[in-house]
Write a protein that holds these residues in place. Structure first.
Motif, PDB file in Angstrom:
ATOM      1  N   LEU A   1       0.855  -1.183   0.000  1.00 51.60           N
ATOM      2  CA  LEU A   1       0.000   0.000   0.000  1.00 51.60           C
ATOM      3  C   LEU A   1       0.890   1.232   0.000  1.00 51.60           C
ATOM      4  CD1 LEU A   1      -2.914   1.164   0.295  1.00 51.60           C
ATOM      5  CD2 LEU A   1      -2.533   1.112   2.765  1.00 51.60           C
ATOM      6  N   TYR A   2       0.669   2.120  -0.960  1.00 51.14           N
ATOM      7  CA  TYR A   2       1.485   3.325  -1.119  1.00 51.14           C
ATOM      8  C   TYR A   2       0.613   4.562  -0.994  1.00 51.14           C
ATOM      9  CZ  TYR A   2       4.687  -0.015  -3.263  1.00 51.14           C
ATOM     10  OH  TYR A   2       5.497  -1.090  -3.500  1.00 51.14           O
ATOM     11  N   ASP A   3       1.215   5.655  -0.512  1.00 52.58           N
ATOM     12  CA  ASP A   3       0.493   6.925  -0.525  1.00 52.58           C
ATOM     13  C   ASP A   3       0.693   7.567  -1.896  1.00 52.58           C
ATOM     14  OD1 ASP A   3       3.016   8.133  -0.496  1.00 52.58           O
ATOM     15  OD2 ASP A   3       2.812   8.905   1.548  1.00 52.58           O
ATOM     16  N   ILE A   4       0.092   8.701  -2.117  1.00 56.77           N
ATOM     17  CA  ILE A   4       0.125   9.351  -3.424  1.00 56.77           C
ATOM     18  C   ILE A   4       1.532   9.802  -3.813  1.00 56.77           C
ATOM     19  CG2 ILE A   4      -0.430  11.676  -2.635  1.00 56.77           C
ATOM     20  CD1 ILE A   4      -1.802   9.956  -5.787  1.00 56.77           C
ATOM     21  N   MET A   5       2.417   9.952  -2.842  1.00 58.08           N
ATOM     22  CA  MET A   5       3.804  10.336  -3.119  1.00 58.08           C
ATOM     23  C   MET A   5       4.683   9.119  -3.446  1.00 58.08           C
ATOM     24  SD  MET A   5       3.657  13.561  -2.952  1.00 58.08           S
ATOM     25  CE  MET A   5       5.366  14.023  -2.959  1.00 58.08           C
ATOM     26  N   GLY A   6       4.091   7.925  -3.408  1.00 61.16           N
ATOM     27  CA  GLY A   6       4.836   6.716  -3.737  1.00 61.16           C
ATOM     28  C   GLY A   6       5.543   6.075  -2.560  1.00 61.16           C
ATOM     29  N   ARG A   7       5.294   6.560  -1.358  1.00 65.20           N
ATOM     30  CA  ARG A   7       5.921   5.971  -0.165  1.00 65.20           C
ATOM     31  C   ARG A   7       5.124   4.754   0.268  1.00 65.20           C
ATOM     32  NH1 ARG A   7       6.130  11.891   2.042  1.00 65.20           N
ATOM     33  NH2 ARG A   7       3.919  11.424   2.063  1.00 65.20           N
ATOM     34  N   ARG A   8       5.806   3.651   0.504  1.00 60.72           N
ATOM     35  CA  ARG A   8       5.116   2.452   0.973  1.00 60.72           C
ATOM     36  C   ARG A   8       4.758   2.648   2.432  1.00 60.72           C
ATOM     37  NH1 ARG A   8       8.008  -3.252   0.725  1.00 60.72           N
ATOM     38  NH2 ARG A   8       8.969  -2.444   2.606  1.00 60.72           N
ATOM     39  N   ILE A   9       3.480   2.525   2.755  1.00 60.13           N
ATOM     40  CA  ILE A   9       3.054   2.739   4.137  1.00 60.13           C
ATOM     41  C   ILE A   9       2.645   1.444   4.822  1.00 60.13           C
ATOM     42  CG2 ILE A   9       2.410   5.147   3.803  1.00 60.13           C
ATOM     43  CD1 ILE A   9      -0.492   4.263   3.637  1.00 60.13           C
ATOM     44  N   ALA A  10       2.421   0.378   4.036  1.00 63.01           N
ATOM     45  CA  ALA A  10       2.097  -0.931   4.626  1.00 63.01           C
ATOM     46  C   ALA A  10       2.352  -1.998   3.571  1.00 63.01           C
ATOM     47  CB  ALA A  10       0.640  -0.976   5.071  1.00 63.01           C
ATOM     48  N   HIS A  11       2.662  -3.202   4.047  1.00 65.70           N
ATOM     49  CA  HIS A  11       2.803  -4.313   3.112  1.00 65.70           C
ATOM     50  C   HIS A  11       2.710  -5.638   3.858  1.00 65.70           C
ATOM     51  CE1 HIS A  11       6.880  -4.569   4.688  1.00 65.70           C
ATOM     52  NE2 HIS A  11       7.004  -5.734   4.079  1.00 65.70           N
ATOM     53  N   THR A  12       2.440  -6.670   3.106  1.00 67.70           N
ATOM     54  CA  THR A  12       2.472  -8.028   3.616  1.00 67.70           C
ATOM     55  C   THR A  12       3.126  -8.887   2.542  1.00 67.70           C
ATOM     56  OG1 THR A  12       1.191  -9.869   4.486  1.00 67.70           O
ATOM     57  CG2 THR A  12       0.120  -8.536   2.826  1.00 67.70           C
ATOM     58  N   ALA A  13       4.033  -9.770   2.946  1.00 66.74           N
ATOM     59  CA  ALA A  13       4.757 -10.599   1.981  1.00 66.74           C
ATOM     60  C   ALA A  13       3.844 -11.629   1.331  1.00 66.74           C
ATOM     61  CB  ALA A  13       5.935 -11.283   2.662  1.00 66.74           C
ATOM     62  N   ALA A  14       2.956 -12.224   2.110  1.00 68.51           N
ATOM     63  CA  ALA A  14       1.987 -13.186   1.575  1.00 68.51           C
ATOM     64  C   ALA A  14       0.793 -13.205   2.517  1.00 68.51           C
ATOM     65  CB  ALA A  14       2.599 -14.573   1.467  1.00 68.51           C
ATOM     66  N   ALA A  15      -0.332 -12.744   2.035  1.00 70.15           N
ATOM     67  CA  ALA A  15      -1.536 -12.697   2.860  1.00 70.15           C
ATOM     68  C   ALA A  15      -1.912 -14.106   3.296  1.00 70.15           C
ATOM     69  CB  ALA A  15      -2.679 -12.047   2.087  1.00 70.15           C
ATOM     70  N   THR A  16      -2.144 -14.285   4.585  1.00 69.10           N
ATOM     71  CA  THR A  16      -2.475 -15.607   5.118  1.00 69.10           C
ATOM     72  C   THR A  16      -3.973 -15.860   5.160  1.00 69.10           C
ATOM     73  OG1 THR A  16      -2.415 -14.728   7.363  1.00 69.10           O
ATOM     74  CG2 THR A  16      -0.389 -15.718   6.525  1.00 69.10           C
ATOM     75  N   ASP A  17      -4.745 -14.860   4.813  1.00 70.71           N
ATOM     76  CA  ASP A  17      -6.201 -14.970   4.829  1.00 70.71           C
ATOM     77  C   ASP A  17      -6.736 -14.435   3.512  1.00 70.71           C
ATOM     78  OD1 ASP A  17      -8.763 -15.372   5.696  1.00 70.71           O
ATOM     79  OD2 ASP A  17      -8.735 -13.866   7.270  1.00 70.71           O
ATOM     80  N   ASP A  18      -7.979 -14.728   3.200  1.00 68.82           N
ATOM     81  CA  ASP A  18      -8.580 -14.187   1.986  1.00 68.82           C
ATOM     82  C   ASP A  18      -8.808 -12.687   2.078  1.00 68.82           C
ATOM     83  OD1 ASP A  18      -8.659 -16.441   0.432  1.00 68.82           O
ATOM     84  OD2 ASP A  18     -10.665 -17.024   1.050  1.00 68.82           O
ATOM     85  N   ASN A  19      -8.900 -12.171   3.295  1.00 70.56           N
ATOM     86  CA  ASN A  19      -9.140 -10.746   3.499  1.00 70.56           C
ATOM     87  C   ASN A  19      -7.989 -10.136   4.288  1.00 70.56           C
ATOM     88  OD1 ASN A  19     -11.831 -10.700   2.332  1.00 70.56           O
ATOM     89  ND2 ASN A  19     -12.387 -11.943   4.086  1.00 70.56           N
TER      90      ASN A  19
END
Length: 86
Positions: free
Chosen positions: A40-58
């Motif tokens: 997840l990135y903000d409009i300036m292109g900075r990554r503000i959150a991430h997950t390497a592999a989602a463990t759930d469908d949501n």
């Protein structure tokens, strides 16, 4: 005489993954993403959150404020733009 058809060049078949993206308050929920890397990135292109592999469908992300955010799901170059407003 058989017709010779040239082999297609480039991308011949793209399977579109079906993800759902829902916003509520200062949260973004991504559905149908089990096993996918999500950034997840903000409009300036900075990554503000991430997950390497989602463990759930949501997968749920809290964002610092309402605004425009960019989601990258999986390794594809496509991105989803999420606009949050009051």
């Amino acid at each position: 005489i058989d017709a010779v058809m040239p082999k297609p060049e480039g991308i011949s078949d793209i399977e579109a993954a079906q993800y759902t993206i829902v916003t509520s308050g200062n949260q973004i929920a991504v559905g149908g993403c089990r096993g996918e890397a999500i950034a997840l990135y903000d409009i300036m292109g900075r990554r503000i959150a991430h997950t390497a592999a989602a463990t759930d469908d949501n997968q749920l992300f809290a964002v610092p404020s309402q605004g425009i955010y960019i989601l990258r799901i999986g390794s594809s170059a496509s991105r989803k733009i999420v606009v949050m407003s009051k």
